[in-house]
Design an enzyme around this catalytic site. Structure first.
Site, PDB file in Angstrom:
ATOM      1  N   ASP A 105       0.796  -1.230   0.000  1.00 32.97           N
ATOM      2  CA  ASP A 105       0.000   0.000   0.000  1.00 32.97           C
ATOM      3  C   ASP A 105       0.830   1.283   0.000  1.00 32.97           C
ATOM      4  O   ASP A 105       1.942   1.331   0.505  1.00 32.97           O
ATOM      5  CB  ASP A 105      -0.963   0.018   1.192  1.00 32.97           C
ATOM      6  CG  ASP A 105      -0.266  -0.220   2.531  1.00 32.97           C
ATOM      7  OD1 ASP A 105       0.698  -0.995   2.580  1.00 32.97           O
ATOM      8  OD2 ASP A 105      -0.698   0.385   3.543  1.00 32.97           O
ATOM      9  N   GLU A 171      -0.832  -2.155   5.027  1.00 30.09           N
ATOM     10  CA  GLU A 171       0.032  -2.176   6.220  1.00 30.09           C
ATOM     11  C   GLU A 171      -0.131  -0.898   7.028  1.00 30.09           C
ATOM     12  O   GLU A 171      -0.037  -0.892   8.254  1.00 30.09           O
ATOM     13  CB  GLU A 171       1.506  -2.353   5.816  1.00 30.09           C
ATOM     14  CG  GLU A 171       2.438  -2.685   6.974  1.00 30.09           C
ATOM     15  CD  GLU A 171       2.796  -1.496   7.858  1.00 30.09           C
ATOM     16  OE1 GLU A 171       2.919  -1.676   9.076  1.00 30.09           O
ATOM     17  OE2 GLU A 171       2.949  -0.376   7.324  1.00 30.09           O
ATOM     18  N   GLU A 172      -0.379   0.202   6.320  1.00 33.55           N
ATOM     19  CA  GLU A 172      -0.486   1.499   7.010  1.00 33.55           C
ATOM     20  C   GLU A 172      -1.835   1.658   7.709  1.00 33.55           C
ATOM     21  O   GLU A 172      -2.112   2.717   8.277  1.00 33.55           O
ATOM     22  CB  GLU A 172      -0.287   2.650   6.009  1.00 33.55           C
ATOM     23  CG  GLU A 172       1.001   2.583   5.190  1.00 33.55           C
ATOM     24  CD  GLU A 172       2.229   3.023   5.970  1.00 33.55           C
ATOM     25  OE1 GLU A 172       2.102   3.357   7.160  1.00 33.55           O
ATOM     26  OE2 GLU A 172       3.324   3.023   5.381  1.00 33.55           O
ATOM     27  N   ARG A 216      17.298  -6.080  15.005  1.00 31.61           N
ATOM     28  CA  ARG A 216      17.370  -6.247  16.455  1.00 31.61           C
ATOM     29  C   ARG A 216      16.677  -7.550  16.863  1.00 31.61           C
ATOM     30  O   ARG A 216      15.537  -7.781  16.455  1.00 31.61           O
ATOM     31  CB  ARG A 216      16.680  -5.080  17.159  1.00 31.61           C
ATOM     32  CG  ARG A 216      16.826  -5.162  18.683  1.00 31.61           C
ATOM     33  CD  ARG A 216      16.086  -4.037  19.379  1.00 31.61           C
ATOM     34  NE  ARG A 216      16.414  -4.024  20.797  1.00 31.61           N
ATOM     35  CZ  ARG A 216      15.576  -4.401  21.772  1.00 31.61           C
ATOM     36  NH1 ARG A 216      14.375  -4.855  21.471  1.00 31.61           N
ATOM     37  NH2 ARG A 216      15.950  -4.352  23.027  1.00 31.61           N
ATOM     38  N   HIS A 407       6.919   8.764   4.846  1.00 30.54           N
ATOM     39  CA  HIS A 407       5.571   9.355   4.925  1.00 30.54           C
ATOM     40  C   HIS A 407       5.551  10.853   4.588  1.00 30.54           C
ATOM     41  O   HIS A 407       4.546  11.514   4.849  1.00 30.54           O
ATOM     42  CB  HIS A 407       4.926   9.148   6.326  1.00 30.54           C
ATOM     43  CG  HIS A 407       4.596   7.722   6.639  1.00 30.54           C
ATOM     44  ND1 HIS A 407       3.610   7.354   7.525  1.00 30.54           N
ATOM     45  CD2 HIS A 407       5.124   6.562   6.169  1.00 30.54           C
ATOM     46  CE1 HIS A 407       3.552   6.026   7.598  1.00 30.54           C
ATOM     47  NE2 HIS A 407       4.472   5.528   6.788  1.00 30.54           N
TER      48      HIS A 407
HETATM   49 ZN   LIG Z   1       4.914   3.551   6.653  1.00 31.81          ZN
HETATM   50 ZN   LIG Z   2       6.231   0.988   5.736  1.00 29.97          ZN
END
Ligand SMILES: [Zn+2]
Ligand SMILES: [Zn+2]
Length: 437
Positions: A105, A171-172, A216, A407
């Site tokens: 997305d 995902e957002e 991590r 973003h």
């Molecule tokens: Zn993002």
């Molecule tokens: Zn992302």
């Protein structure tokens, strides 16, 4: 608890010294194929970049992915979690089922980069016309995984196991009122039939130099719990507060008291955590004490134990502070969204680190602190052991502080970084098939 932690770290270090066995012949074949696919990956990414689609609306992108996977002879399932696409590549030899995930997305951002393939796309989002841009780099994730699919399907005769390619929408976050993302794909069985043993995912990072990988073990991205606190009091004239139960004074005390959770309850040497109140609304005039106040906030944690502790303390502090003032606090937690911690399985991370080191070079694989942002890969990694890492997209030599954040309209990726993503994913699959089980 402490001993347990030490044992985990010890087993991580021990495992880390076991290097991954892949025959030289296969490694050479992988290197040749990875180099050979770079331009295709860049071209696919430019195509997707120029045609970005918002979450749950990735129709063109999904069709492009499905067509590619079908052309490779894979079994393809579409419309999983609305627009999600899954490709299943069965190797000739038996072995584990490995899932690789890419999110598809874009975001409601007006692109300002000078690249010739900049997006000019507009759409309607939340009832308003808006521009659309791949301002988080998910276009590169799709292109990279398409490249990985092409390389691995060309090695089908050597594959000891099955690879599941998961192309995920939203995902957002899904549009208001809709479900979506990894959570919905999991709900609709994306990790089942064949059942996935492990999952790998990556994100390109515009602040990490091209050629580098950062990771991590354990909590890498925070779990999120949004909260709403409604403080109910009694209204009165602002000049006569003794007739009121003041929800504004009570809310101020609650907000201050919440700060003691981090300073007095969370064992901050182990993991970071955040409690933020980001919105407070109450009253509409200077001389009226209102009846109620509403607050919205977010909690970020890097372990499930911290989340449990913080959620409980917020409930206690809010309700008891209100009670002490003769008011009432109603705590809704989680309120609108709840993401698990993106947890890199310690054993899997240790096992697979040599594959990343082989892909990027030992000194280019860097251990980094956790982030308090979230990633919905966590819904997959909550079900099966997962490993998620960053690859660099920052031009070599550029100061990361001067690069546009994800973003934002100037977000820019150096395309020469993509190939490391392909290399790393292919090596992870080939190595896990050798040593994973
Ligand atoms: Zn993002
Ligand atoms: Zn992302």
């Amino acid at each position: 608890m402490k001993k347990m932690y030490l044992l985990l770290v010890l087993s991580f270090l021990l495992n880390h010294t076991i290097s991954n066995a892949q025959s030289n012949e296969i490694q050479n074949e992988i290197q040749t194929k990875v180099k050979g696919i770079e331009q295709k990956v860049i071209d696919w990414r430019r195509d997707i970049h120029q045609n970005p689609e918002l979450g749950n609306r990735e129709v063109r992108t999904a069709a492009m992915v499905a067509k590619h996977l079908e052309s490779l002879g894979m079994e393809v399932i579409t419309n999983v979690g609305i627009t999600g696409v899954i490709g299943v590549l069965k190797g000739s030899l038996p072995g584990p089922v490995i899932a690789l995930r890419a999110d598809m997305d874009a975001l409601p951002v007006l692109e300002r980069t000078p690249v010739p393939f900049a997006s000019k796309v507009k759409t309607v989002y939340d009832g308003k016309e808006t521009s659309v841009m791949h301002a988080c780099g998910h276009d590169s994730h799709v292109a990279i995984l398409m490249g990985v699919a092409e390389i691995l399907s060309g090695m089908q005769k050597d594959l000891k196991g099955t690879v599941k390619f998961i192309f995920q929408p939203a995902e957002e976050g899904a549009p208001k009122g809709e479900e979506g993302g990894a959570e919905l794909m999991v709900k609709e069985g994306a990790l089942k039939n064949p059942n996935v043993d492990v999952i790998f995912g990556l994100h390109i990072n515009a602040q990490v130099e091209v050629g580098k990988i950062t990771y991590r073990p354990g909590g890498m991205f925070a779990g999120v719990g949004d909260l709403k606190i409604t403080v109910k009091g009694k209204s009165s004239h602002g000049a006569e507060p003794w007739f009121s139960v003041d929800p504004i004074v009570t809310s101020a005390q609650i907000i201050n008291n919440l700060q003691t959770i981090m300073s007095r309850n969370v064992e901050i040497t182990r993991n970071a955590a955040v409690v933020t109140i980001g919105s407070i609304h109450g009253g509409n005039r200077s001389n009226i004490i209102p009846e109620q106040v509403e607050m919205l906030g977010t909690v970020r944690t890097l372990s499930d134990a911290d989340e449990k502790l913080i959620f409980n303390r917020i409930r206690q502090i809010a309700t008891k502070t209100a009670e002490a003032n003769g008011a009432e606090a109603i705590v809704e937690l989680p309120y609108s969204s709840h993401y698990p911690v993106t947890y890199n399985n310690l054993d899997l991370t240790a096992k697979m680190l040599p594959s990343l080191e082989k892909s990027a070079g030992m000194s280019n694989v860097i251990l980094v602190p956790a982030e308090t942002g979230a990633e919905d890969f966590s819904f997959f990694a909550n079900e099966v052991p997962g490993f998620y890492f960053y690859i660099g997209g920052l031009p070599k030599g550029q100061d990361p502080k001067t690069s546009a954040p994800h973003h934002t309209p100037d977000f820019f990726l150096d395309e020469s970084g993509f190939i490391l993503g392909v290399n790393a994913m292919v090596n992870l699959v080939a190595d896990y098939m050798e040593i994973g089980k």
